[in-house]
Design an enzyme around this catalytic site. Structure first.
Site, PDB file in Angstrom:
ATOM      1  N   HIS A   1      -0.827  -3.993   6.144  1.00 55.80           N
ATOM      2  CA  HIS A   1      -2.286  -3.892   6.012  1.00 55.80           C
ATOM      3  C   HIS A   1      -2.966  -3.423   7.291  1.00 55.80           C
ATOM      4  O   HIS A   1      -3.912  -2.641   7.231  1.00 55.80           O
ATOM      5  CB  HIS A   1      -2.900  -5.209   5.545  1.00 55.80           C
ATOM      6  CG  HIS A   1      -4.386  -5.114   5.300  1.00 55.80           C
ATOM      7  ND1 HIS A   1      -4.923  -4.270   4.350  1.00 55.80           N
ATOM      8  CD2 HIS A   1      -5.437  -5.732   5.884  1.00 55.80           C
ATOM      9  CE1 HIS A   1      -6.243  -4.389   4.356  1.00 55.80           C
ATOM     10  NE2 HIS A   1      -6.576  -5.262   5.280  1.00 55.80           N
TER      11      HIS A   1
ATOM     12  N   ASP B   1       0.823  -1.213   0.000  1.00 55.72           N
ATOM     13  CA  ASP B   1       0.000   0.000   0.000  1.00 55.72           C
ATOM     14  C   ASP B   1       0.857   1.264   0.000  1.00 55.72           C
ATOM     15  O   ASP B   1       0.614   2.192   0.779  1.00 55.72           O
ATOM     16  CB  ASP B   1      -0.975   0.013   1.185  1.00 55.72           C
ATOM     17  CG  ASP B   1      -2.204  -0.844   0.933  1.00 55.72           C
ATOM     18  OD1 ASP B   1      -2.365  -1.314  -0.206  1.00 55.72           O
ATOM     19  OD2 ASP B   1      -3.000  -1.040   1.870  1.00 55.72           O
TER      20      ASP B   1
ATOM     21  N   ASN C   1      -3.304  -4.294  -0.971  1.00 57.44           N
ATOM     22  CA  ASN C   1      -4.630  -4.449  -1.571  1.00 57.44           C
ATOM     23  C   ASN C   1      -5.092  -3.175  -2.259  1.00 57.44           C
ATOM     24  O   ASN C   1      -6.004  -3.216  -3.095  1.00 57.44           O
ATOM     25  CB  ASN C   1      -5.645  -4.853  -0.497  1.00 57.44           C
ATOM     26  CG  ASN C   1      -5.752  -3.828   0.620  1.00 57.44           C
ATOM     27  OD1 ASN C   1      -4.751  -3.471   1.235  1.00 57.44           O
ATOM     28  ND2 ASN C   1      -6.948  -3.338   0.891  1.00 57.44           N
ATOM     29  N   HIS C   2      -4.476  -2.030  -1.954  1.00 59.86           N
ATOM     30  CA  HIS C   2      -4.848  -0.783  -2.619  1.00 59.86           C
ATOM     31  C   HIS C   2      -4.138  -0.624  -3.957  1.00 59.86           C
ATOM     32  O   HIS C   2      -4.711  -0.059  -4.888  1.00 59.86           O
ATOM     33  CB  HIS C   2      -4.526   0.420  -1.719  1.00 59.86           C
ATOM     34  CG  HIS C   2      -5.550   0.665  -0.666  1.00 59.86           C
ATOM     35  ND1 HIS C   2      -6.422   1.734  -0.691  1.00 59.86           N
ATOM     36  CD2 HIS C   2      -5.865  -0.029   0.450  1.00 59.86           C
ATOM     37  CE1 HIS C   2      -7.212   1.690   0.366  1.00 59.86           C
ATOM     38  NE2 HIS C   2      -6.888   0.621   1.077  1.00 59.86           N
TER      39      HIS C   2
END
EC number: 3.1.-.-
Length: 700
Positions: free
Chosen positions: A245, A60, A128-129
């Site tokens: 995360h 991220d 995940n971004h």
């Protein structure tokens, strides 16, 4: 082992650890727009000041999957400023880099590129971004990697099996095996761990002489039955796991009692959600590794915007608030104002001690109004603090406490879960659910054009790769293919005959699985191409400002004018219209508002826009529908672990191993749960190899 000093570093790795920087978060906000960029520069400054060997990021780096030009430009600017220079790199890579960076066009570490001058390399997995998406499976980190400013590792393209090959690093007599796994949907990765589809490869020779680090970006706290990754799933030969995360800072390594490795959770460097976990002081870590001993030094970030959060339960103050009192709302508002003022005073005192901190703090007061109370109007309350806080719209948050039923969750035996035989594997997948649904559904909702397999693959593309146009484009692609099939066979325009031919066509396609796979790939490629074309057309439309709209005015002539869609030539066409006589310019029946120069509802002829939900019958009475150019964004939300752990303690690891300096590039698969001599423990201050190391600790 004898104590070492800062000058005696030929055997000591110095690694700066950070994660979840979220560059570009709220970049359009007038107050908070530059927060992520300022803090990113501070992180790079700390790395440069401490002369680290490399920077390790846990995912991220970017907040958006497709960062803006400003975000990309600012990131590149910072990396060039702090990572390029003449200082020599004091460690070497021993592993096969063609395996470590196999998905890159430049499969080698960036500081070894003869065309670049990198003195402080950065290794990063994706989160995940900023995960890879689309047909080419690219992400923003690949842009930085192609530019030679970052080393993107830990990528996995297979959904069936993951083999994690480490990057082998050596500095003097210290050897590090760096493992990484970019973000994968938690449910899928959980299933793969249970099904023994995740393997961590180890060097064949002297496997116990390596300090094993693993970087992961997944849910650490439990948010559902399989919506997280238990620490027990990780291999027990790991010495240190860097967990991204989770945004709460728990950077002091904590030992897993069952696996005996240590886990450090650096947390985010910017506040992205107004939750208790984000209110914990933000830190990055300076990790020192010598042999199999380690020590983590916490470094407080000074440029992070101050965040204060407090909870108020109105029912706990019966002497102040009575729900039957008609003026209780005014009393609650005055009480909340007093609390906010106290938090503002605390924030101001903290800012005066740190001039690098942003001026306006983040303040949130959560008010539990359970017990018959009524909330007041937050908008009016917030207006009083427009110039004093960075989040005036979110200062007050009203909520009611709900009693949760106690869950009788028994502890899961992860060892037993991981040792299940292959016959008991978890095989539940999205595409299987889709197939099962349509096969057992009522006749009226069963598929008539697509096969269950095709629809399942389209849903898989939608879920796994966030390809928002996957289902729509696959349906359109198959509709067009069926229409062409019917036209070629010259079928009469009778519904019964058409249905029969469509059924036969569908059955023939179902039997040819290879052609089915090819059609799915072609449809996904077209979806990406159409999306790119839509971006270009939208850009051209905004630049020209005079593109035809393809709409027919409701007040135009009652004559039966065929409405056809024709894309104009933008500004050039509008200028041509100016050359016509004045009668032509004013010929619209509705007067000035509908002249050909000033209105989109002129008397031009347009083609009709086919309905998106066109049917098979449209093949005989309408043109082929144009592809959709709609685009959409996907937003993810981080779930914050609210446990707080700010304790600081030095850590050291010890192991009786033979140091060998031979280079290795071959690996062997080893069982992840084998019991071996761990050689990992906390040492007393007397045995601390960094006891005399002059480290500058930042004030919290």
């Amino acid at each position: 082992m004898s104590a070492v000093s800062l000058q005696d570093d030929e055997d000591t790795f110095k690694i700066l650890i950070a994660t979840d920087i979220h560059l570009g978060y709220l970049e359009k906000d007038a107050v908070r727009g530059n927060d992520t960029f300022v803090t990113f520069n501070e992180i790079l400054e700390h790395a440069q000041k401490n002369e680290v060997d490399f920077i390790l990021l846990g995912g991220d780096l970017f907040h958006e999957n497709k960062p803006s030009r400003k975000t990309i430009h600012t990131c590149l600017e910072s990396l060039r400023k702090y990572c390029m220079g003449d200082r020599p790199v004091s460690f070497e890579v021993l592993s096969d880099q063609a395996v470590n960076f196999q998905l890159s066009k430049f499969p080698w570490v960036n500081y070894q590129d003869e065309n670049l001058n990198i003195f402080m390399p950065i290794f990063s997995i994706h989160g995940n971004h900023d995960d890879p998406t689309g047909v080419d499976a690219l992400c923003a980190l690949d842009i930085l990697s192609c530019a030679g400013l970052l080393n993107h590792f830990g990528r996995s393209t297979s959904v069936e099996k993951i083999d994690i090959s480490p990057i082998l690093l050596r500095k003097g007599r210290t050897k590090i095996a760096l493992y990484g796994l970019g973000a994968i949907p938690d449910e899928r990765l959980y299933r793969m761990f249970v099904n023994k589809q995740v393997t961590m490869l180890r060097p064949k020779e002297d496997e116990d002489s390596w300090f094993n680090m693993f970087v992961i970006h997944q849910n650490r706290s439990k948010h559902g039955a399989t919506n997280y990754i238990p620490e027990q799933f990780l291999d027990d030969f790991i010495n240190l796991a860097v967990w991204g995360h989770e945004h709460e800072c728990k950077i002091t390594p904590a030992q897993n009692e069952q696996q005996h490795f240590y886990v450090t959770q650096p947390g985010s460097s910017v506040v992205t959600s107004l939750s208790p976990g984000e209110a914990v002081k933000k830190h990055i870590g300076l990790l020192r590794v010598k042999g199999k001993k380690m020590k983590m030094q916490r470094i407080a970030l000074e440029t992070v915007r101050t965040f204060y959060m407090e909870d108020v339960v109105l029912a706990d103050h019966p002497e102040l608030f009575n729900p039957d009192n008609p003026k209780v709302t005014q009393a609650i508002q005055a009480f909340c104002m007093e609390k906010v003022e106290m938090m503002l005073d605390n924030a101001e005192r903290e800012r005066l001690g740190n001039p690098r901190q942003p001026q306006k703090p983040l303040i949130i007061l959560r008010v539990d109004y359970t017990g018959g109370f009524e909330p007041f109007i937050v908008h009016r309350f917030s207006q009083k603090y427009m110039d004093r806080v960075a989040n005036p719209k979110d200062i007050i948050h009203f909520f009611r406490h709900r009693e949760q039923k106690e869950k009788n969750d028994n502890d899961i035996n992860f060892g037993k879960l991981l040792s299940r035989p292959a016959s008991e594997e978890v095989t539940l997948r999205v595409e299987d659910l889709v197939k099962q649904y349509f096969q057992t559904a009522e006749k009226k909702v069963q598929l008539s054009l697509l096969t269950e397999r095709r629809m399942g693959e389209a849903v898989q593309e939608f879920v796994d790769k966030e390809e928002k146009d996957a289902i729509e484009e696959l349906v359109k692609f198959q509709l067009e293919k069926t229409q062409r099939f019917l036209k070629e066979r010259h079928i009469d325009a009778e519904e019964e005959k058409i249905d029969e031919e469509v059924r036969k066509f569908r059955e023939s396609r179902r039997k040819n699985t290879e052609e089915e796979d090819e059609e799915v790939r072609e449809a996904m490629t077209r979806a990406r191409a159409h999306r790119s074309e839509g971006v270009v057309l939208d850009s051209a439309s905004s630049d020209e400002g005079l593109m035809d709209t393809g709409m027919k005015a409701s007040g135009d002539s009652d004559d039966d004018i065929p409405t056809t869609l024709s894309r104009g030539r933008g500004r050039g066409r509008a200028r041509g219209a100016r050359g016509q006589n004045s009668a032509a310019r004013g010929s619209s029946r509705r007067g000035r508002g509908n002249t050909s120069q000033g209105s989109s509802t002129s008397s031009r002829t347009y083609k009709s826009v086919p309905d998106k939900n066109s049917s098979i019958m449209d093949a005989f009475r309408s043109l082929k529908p144009e592809p959709s150019q709609s685009t959409s964004k996907f937003f993810s939300e981080d779930i914050i672990d609210d446990e707080m752990d700010l304790e600081e303690s030095p850590i050291s690891l010890s192991s009786k191993t033979n140091q060998r300096s031979s280079a290795m590039s071959s690996f062997s698969k080893r069982g992840s749960q084998s019991q071996m001599s761990r050689g990992v423990d906390f040492e007393s201050d007397e045995d601390d190899p960094f006891k005399n190391t002059a480290t500058s600790r930042r004030k919290k």
